[in-house]
Write an enzyme that holds these catalytic residues in place. Structure first.
Site, PDB file in Angstrom:
ATOM      1  N   THR A   1      -1.917  58.905 -15.164  1.00 34.71           N
ATOM      2  CA  THR A   1      -1.001  57.785 -15.403  1.00 34.71           C
ATOM      3  C   THR A   1       0.268  57.991 -14.583  1.00 34.71           C
ATOM      4  O   THR A   1       0.298  58.805 -13.663  1.00 34.71           O
ATOM      5  CB  THR A   1      -0.722  57.623 -16.923  1.00 34.71           C
ATOM      6  N   ASN A   2       1.301  57.234 -14.872  1.00 29.69           N
ATOM      7  CA  ASN A   2       2.546  57.353 -14.123  1.00 29.69           C
ATOM      8  C   ASN A   2       3.704  57.239 -15.108  1.00 29.69           C
ATOM      9  O   ASN A   2       3.499  57.086 -16.312  1.00 29.69           O
ATOM     10  CB  ASN A   2       2.622  56.273 -13.041  1.00 29.69           C
ATOM     11  N   ARG A   3       4.922  57.300 -14.610  1.00 31.61           N
ATOM     12  CA  ARG A   3       6.069  57.411 -15.508  1.00 31.61           C
ATOM     13  C   ARG A   3       6.672  56.069 -15.900  1.00 31.61           C
ATOM     14  O   ARG A   3       7.744  56.028 -16.492  1.00 31.61           O
ATOM     15  CB  ARG A   3       7.133  58.305 -14.862  1.00 31.61           C
ATOM     16  N   SER A   4       6.005  54.967 -15.603  1.00 31.44           N
ATOM     17  CA  SER A   4       6.559  53.665 -15.993  1.00 31.44           C
ATOM     18  C   SER A   4       6.577  53.532 -17.517  1.00 31.44           C
ATOM     19  O   SER A   4       5.586  53.806 -18.187  1.00 31.44           O
ATOM     20  CB  SER A   4       5.692  52.552 -15.400  1.00 31.44           C
TER      21      SER A   4
END
Ligand code: CTP
Length: 410
Positions: free
Chosen positions: A214-217
Site C-alpha cells: 500500500t502507500n501512505r495516503s
C-alpha cells in the site's frame, strides 16, 4: 363541482437585517422578493432599526417585522418557528458583528437565534467598510461559514458611506433577489445540479491473505473534497480506499463506496463515470499489483521475488471514455521539480486540471491535516494554494472546477 387545484404555498423567506447603512437597501430587496410572490418575514437586529424603522419593513412585508426574542404574544419561541418554516434565510446586510456571532454560534437576539434554529439554506450578504471587510477576523469567520455550507455573496467595490471608496459595498438588490430565487429553486452553491465522483485513499494490493502493498495516503484530501463538494450543492459519490477512521460530517449526504484494490477502484470509478459531470482522482492508486499467494507465505530463509504487474491506469481510461462536457481532475504527487513535472503530466494525462502535491514540503501531502498544492489548468493557468487545511484546499480546487463547468467549453 370539480375541486380547484390548491395554489402552491409561496416560499417563505426570512429577511434578516443587521445594523449597517446598507439596511436601507434591504427595503428594496424586500420589495422585490414580495413582487416574486414570496412570503417574507423581516427579522431586524435592534441596531438595524437605528438605520431604518421597523414600520417601513412591516408596511412592505407579508407580516410585521420582528425584533425581539421575547414577548411575542403569538408564540413563545419565535426563532424556532421562523427557522423551521423558512425555505431560505437571507441576511442583508450582514455586519462584521452579525457574521462573528453566527460563526461563533451565538444566539443572543432573534436574528442570530433564527440562524441557529434553521436547516434552510442561508445566504449572507456582507456589507461594510473595506478596512473592516479585510480584517482577518472577518475573513476567517466568513471562511468558517462557507465551510459549513452558508452561501456568502461577495460585496462589490464602489462608493461606501462617508464618501470612501473600496471593497465592501452591498451588491444591487436585484442581484440578491435573483440569488434568493435560485436558492428557492434548488441552488445550493456553484456545484448545484452537478454529479461529482471523487476517489480517495490508498489502494491495497494483497500479497497473501495477511500482507498488502500500500502507500501512505490517508484519504483526508479526498474526504475533504467530498464534503466541500456536497456543501457547494453537488451530488457526491466517494469511492474510498482509505483504512483510517475518517468520518464524513453527519450532515452530509455522500454515497460512499468502499474498495480495496486498484482493480476494485477501477471497476467502481469507471462503472459510474459515464453519469458524472466531474471525476476527481484524489486516490493514490497502486501502479503495480501482484498475484496473491493463496496461503500465508512462510518464512523459510530463502530470498523471494514478487512479480509486479501494472494496474489499469484509471485516469487514462477516464480520459479515453470522457463524456461530452465532463471535467476530469487528476492529482500528482511529486517530490522535485514540481511545476515542470506537473505540467508535463497534465499534457500526458489529458486532464482538465492537475492538482500537484509537493509531498516533500513540510506539512503538505500524505497523512497531514494540511496541504499545499498547485492547481494546473489545461489552458496554461495555474493557482498556487499555500499551506492550509485540506477543506480549504478542497474549496480552492472545487472553485476551479465550478468555473470550468460554467464555461462548458472544454
Ligand atoms: N492514477 C490512476 N490509476 C492508476 C494510478 C494513478 O488513475 N493506476 C491516478 C491518480 O489517482 C492520480 C494520477 O493518476 O490522480 C497521477 O498519479 P501519479 O502516481 O502521480 O502518476 P503516474 O501516472 O503514476 O506517473 P508517475 O508514476 O510517472 O509519476
Amino acid at each position: 363541482m370539480p375541486s380547484a387545484t390548491p395554489e402552491p404555498s409561496p416560499a417563505h423567506v426570512v429577511l434578516g437585517v443587521s445594523g449597517g447603512i446598507a439596511a436601507y437597501k434591504a427595503v428594496e430587496v424586500l420589495r422585490r422578493l414580495r413582487e416574486r410572490g414570496y412570503h417574507v418575514t423581516p427579522v431586524l437586529t435592534r441596531e438595524a432599526t437605528r438605520f431604518v424603522g421597523a414600520a417601513t419593513f412591516s408596511a412592505l412585508a407579508s407580516e410585521p417585522a420582528r425584533i425581539e426574542l421575547y414577548g411575542d404574544p403569538t408564540t413563545p419561541i419565535p426563532h424556532t418557528h421562523l427557522g423551521q418554516r423558512a425555505d431560505v434565510v437571507v441576511v442583508v446586510p450582514a455586519t462584521a458583528h452579525l457574521i462573528a456571532r453566527y460563526a461563533a454560534g451565538l444566539a443572543d437576539d432573534l436574528l442570530s437565534a433564527t440562524l441557529m434554529a434553521t436547516r434552510a439554506p442561508v445566504l449572507v450578504c456582507p456589507a461594510m467598510h473595506t478596512e473592516m471587510y479585510e480584517q482577518p477576523s472577518v475573513q476567517e469567520n466568513l471562511a468558517t461559514l462557507r465551510r459549513r455550507g452558508v452561501l456568502v455573496l461577495e460585496p462589490e467595490s464602489g462608493v461606501l458611506a462617508g464618501g470612501d471608496a473600496g471593497m465592501g459595498r452591498l451588491p444591487d438588490p436585484s442581484v440578491i433577489a435573483d440569488l434568493v430565487t435560485r436558492i428557492v429553486e434548488g441552488y445550493r452553491g456553484p456545484l448545484s445540479g452537478y454529479r461529482v465522483l471523487i476517489s480517495a485513499g490508498g489502494t491495497r494490493e494483497p500479497i497473501d491473505p495477511v500482507r498488502v502493498i500500500t502507500n501512505r495516503s490517508s484519504g483526508r484530501q479526498g474526504y475533504a473534497l467530498a464534503e466541500v463538494a456536497q456543501r457547494l450543492g453537488a451530488r457526491v459519490t466517494l469511492v474510498s480506499a482509505t483504512h483510517r477512521e475518517l468520518a464524513l460530517d453527519v450532515a452530509t449526504n455522500v454515497e460512499v463506496i468502499p474498495v480495496d484494490t486498484a482493480a476494485e477502484m477501477a471497476e467502481m470509478v469507471l462503472g459510474r463515470a459515464p453519469d458524472q459531470d466531474v471525476v476527481i482522482m484524489a486516490a493514490a492508486v497502486a501502479d503495480y499489483t501482484v498475484e496473491p499467494a493463496a496461503q500465508k507465505i512462510k518464512r523459510d530463509g530463502t530470498e523471494r521475488t514478487l512479480v509486479l504487474r501494472p494496474t489499469i491506469d484509471i485516469l487514462a481510461s477516464l480520459v479515453a471514455a470522457r463524456a461530452s462536457g465532463q471535467v476530469l481532475v487528476g492529482f500528482a504527487a511529486e517530490t522535485d521539480d514540481v511545476l515542470a513535472r506537473g505540467r508535463e503530466k497534465l499534457e500526458r494525462k489529458g486532464v482538465d486540471l492537475l492538482v500537484v502535491n509537493d509531498v516533500g514540503a513540510p506539512g503538505a501531502g500524505f497523512d497531514h491535516e494540511t496541504n499545499e498544492v498547485t492547481i494546473l489548468g489545461r489552458d496554461g493557468s495555474f493557482t498556487s494554494v499555500s499551506l492550509r487545511s485540506k477543506a480549504d484546499v478542497a474549496a480552492a480546487i472545487l472553485t476551479r472546477v465550478a468555473a470550468l463547468l460554467s464555461q462548458g467549453d472544454r
